[in-house]
Design an enzyme around this catalytic site. Structure first.
Site, PDB file in Angstrom:
ATOM      1  CG  ASP A 190      54.362 -87.486 -94.438  1.00 31.47           C
ATOM      2  OD1 ASP A 190      55.441 -86.940 -94.188  1.00 31.47           O
ATOM      3  OD2 ASP A 190      53.301 -87.280 -93.837  1.00 31.47           O
ATOM      4  CG  MET A 209      44.010 -84.542-105.736  1.00 29.75           C
ATOM      5  SD  MET A 209      45.209 -85.688-106.452  1.00 29.75           S
ATOM      6  CE  MET A 209      44.140 -87.066-106.825  1.00 29.75           C
ATOM      7  CG  ASP A 212      53.595-102.873-101.789  1.00 27.92           C
ATOM      8  OD1 ASP A 212      53.052-103.921-101.429  1.00 27.92           O
ATOM      9  OD2 ASP A 212      53.414-102.361-102.905  1.00 27.92           O
ATOM     10  CB  ILE A 264      43.630 -84.526-115.144  1.00 27.45           C
ATOM     11  CG1 ILE A 264      42.902 -83.406-114.450  1.00 27.45           C
ATOM     12  CG2 ILE A 264      42.676 -85.427-115.872  1.00 27.45           C
ATOM     13  CD1 ILE A 264      42.341 -82.390-115.436  1.00 27.45           C
ATOM     14  CG  ASP A 298      49.190 -83.439-101.816  1.00 24.41           C
ATOM     15  OD1 ASP A 298      48.452 -83.262-102.794  1.00 24.41           O
ATOM     16  OD2 ASP A 298      49.272 -84.524-101.215  1.00 24.41           O
TER      17      ASP A 298
HETATM   18  O1  F6P Z   1      49.510 -86.981-101.948  1.00 22.66           O
HETATM   19  C1  F6P Z   1      49.239 -86.956-103.291  1.00 22.66           C
HETATM   20  C2  F6P Z   1      47.806 -87.260-103.558  1.00 22.66           C
HETATM   21  O2  F6P Z   1      47.631 -87.126-104.948  1.00 22.66           O
HETATM   22  C3  F6P Z   1      46.785 -86.442-102.778  1.00 22.66           C
HETATM   23  O3  F6P Z   1      46.643 -85.139-103.257  1.00 22.66           O
HETATM   24  C4  F6P Z   1      45.565 -87.308-102.898  1.00 22.66           C
HETATM   25  O4  F6P Z   1      44.688 -87.092-101.838  1.00 22.66           O
HETATM   26  C5  F6P Z   1      46.126 -88.681-102.828  1.00 22.66           C
HETATM   27  O5  F6P Z   1      47.480 -88.582-103.216  1.00 22.66           O
HETATM   28  C6  F6P Z   1      45.442 -89.687-103.699  1.00 22.66           C
HETATM   29  O6  F6P Z   1      46.019 -90.925-103.458  1.00 22.66           O
HETATM   30  P1  F6P Z   1      45.714 -92.235-104.271  1.00 22.66           P
HETATM   31  O7  F6P Z   1      46.623 -92.237-105.457  1.00 22.66           O
HETATM   32  O8  F6P Z   1      46.057 -93.319-103.311  1.00 22.66           O
HETATM   33  O9  F6P Z   1      44.273 -92.213-104.636  1.00 22.66           O
END
Ligand code: F6P
Length: 376
Positions: A120, A186, A79, A291, A144
């Site tokens: 971002d 992540m 969105d 998690i 992150d």
């Molecule tokens: O930016 C936060 C984050 O959790 C990252 O660490 C991960 O790569 C991404 O978002 C996962 O995104 P989604 O919720 O779209 O799978």
């Protein structure tokens, strides 16, 4: 003359994290108690602003939510209203700028200003709405910890607690079975979660996007540990890690997300490779995945979220629209949204300008000093 702010809208966008509810709590209570301003929360990120789905927030509706992970307003990683995906009658998709509709909705609802909580992509749209004349204040969020404009984001600390707890658990089973355990975490292009989580959880090998690895160096480390009588090895892998000369592993591309690339799966690949290269141990792979995004919010994230929320309201009411709250040292200050995100073009998110681990920095050096391998 500037319009008086009597009603504020809140948006939580992008991937959720712990601490969002603390921010919502801080904004709502400060707005009502300190300024007598009304608050509404749009639901499911910017989608709520476009579809006019929102809920009024009062002191009662934000009571008792500080500790809860996630966001009571829900969120969306899609969105982007400046590049919004709609389906044509023939089933194909087109992308349109629907931001004027959102501005109309704000006028219709009598909302004078927005506080946007996100990473971002979400903050880039916040900047773009500010450019359209909407008073906006941003609040940085991500597990992150990859936003350069703040020392730390809320959500990061709770995720580190989860990773550390998981590594403690993995240790005992690794020890019992003499296994090599590969644990993926992540972080996108920044290795902070892997590095700090790995340090706290006593990892033997930590693989980061910032330090490309050589699989043979990992095998060497496992053998070293065997020779030393430690017959198990814990390897923490950031989802953005890559081999020397190789590429990151892309799990998925989400076309209508402001930041479309989703990384993941490198841990599994490494586990497969290791199981072929090592005969002495079984190799097992665990992806901590989502998690890391949930759970009871840590004390640090509750406090930081609350401080960000209250300071975002102060900033807005004191004429600081167009800025984002940030943590510098132990102080909350602010920075123009223009300096935080994007390349300048409307709808364009910042490209790879995230805050990364310094491969020669103190953390990495300390880790090397205690014998942790970075696979290089
Ligand atoms: O930016 C936060 C984050 O959790 C990252 O660490 C991960 O790569 C991404 O978002 C996962 O995104 P989604 O919720 O779209 O799978």
């Amino acid at each position: 003359m500037k319009k008086e702010i009597r009603k504020i809208g809140i948006i939580t966008g992008g991937g959720d994290c712990s601490g969002l509810n603390a921010v919502i709590n801080g904004i709502t209570k400060a707005a009502i108690n300190k300024y007598g301003v009304e608050v509404v929360g749009f639901t499911r990120g910017y989608s709520g602003l476009f579809k006019n789905t929102y809920r009024p927030l009062d002191l009662r509706s934000v009571s008792g939510i500080m500790h809860e992970g996630g966001t009571i307003l829900k969120s969306s990683n899609k969105d982007n209203l400046f590049n919004y995906r709609t389906q044509r009658l023939d089933g194909t998709y087109e992308y349109k700028d629907v931001s004027d509709d959102a501005v109309q909705n704000l006028k219709y609802l009598g909302i004078d200003a927005l506080i946007v909580i996100g990473g971002d992509g979400t903050l880039t749209s916040a900047r773009d709405f500010y450019r359209k004349g909407i008073p906006v204040v941003g609040v940085p969020k991500t597990i992150d910890n990859d936003l350069p404009a703040t020392d730390v984001t809320f959500g990061y600390n709770t995720s580190l607690e989860t990773i550390t707890d998981a590594l403690d658990k993995i240790h005992t089973t690794a020890y019992s079975h003499d296994r090599v355990m590969v644990v993926e975490v992540m972080g996108r292009n920044s290795g902070w979660l892997a590095l700090e989580g790995g340090l706290a959880g006593s990892a033997d090998v930590i693989l980061l996007p910032e330090i490309p690895y050589d699989i043979n160096k990992i095998v060497e480390k496992i053998k070293q540990r065997d020779a030393f009588g430690r017959n198990f090895t814990i390897i923490v892998v950031s989802e953005g890690a890559k081999p020397i000369g190789g590429k990151q592993k892309v799990r998925e591309i989400i076309e209508d997300s402001a930041d479309s690339v989703r990384l993941g799966g490198i841990g599994n690949e490494i586990a497969h490779q290791l199981s072929k290269l090592i005969t002495e141990h079984e190799v097992r792979y665990t992806n901590l995945a989502y998690i890391q995004r949930g759970g009871i919010t840590s004390q640090f994230d509750r406090a930081l979220g609350l401080l960000f929320g209250v300071n975002a309201v102060d900033l807005l009411m004191e004429g600081g629209a167009g800025r984002m709250v940030q943590l510098r040292g132990r102080k909350i200050t602010s920075i123009p949204l223009e300096e935080v995100v994007g390349s300048g073009k409307v709808g364009e998110t910042s490209k790879g300008g995230g805050k990364q681990v310094d491969p020669e920095g103190q953390y990495v050096q300390a880790a090397r000093a205690i014998g942790i391998s970075f696979g290089n």
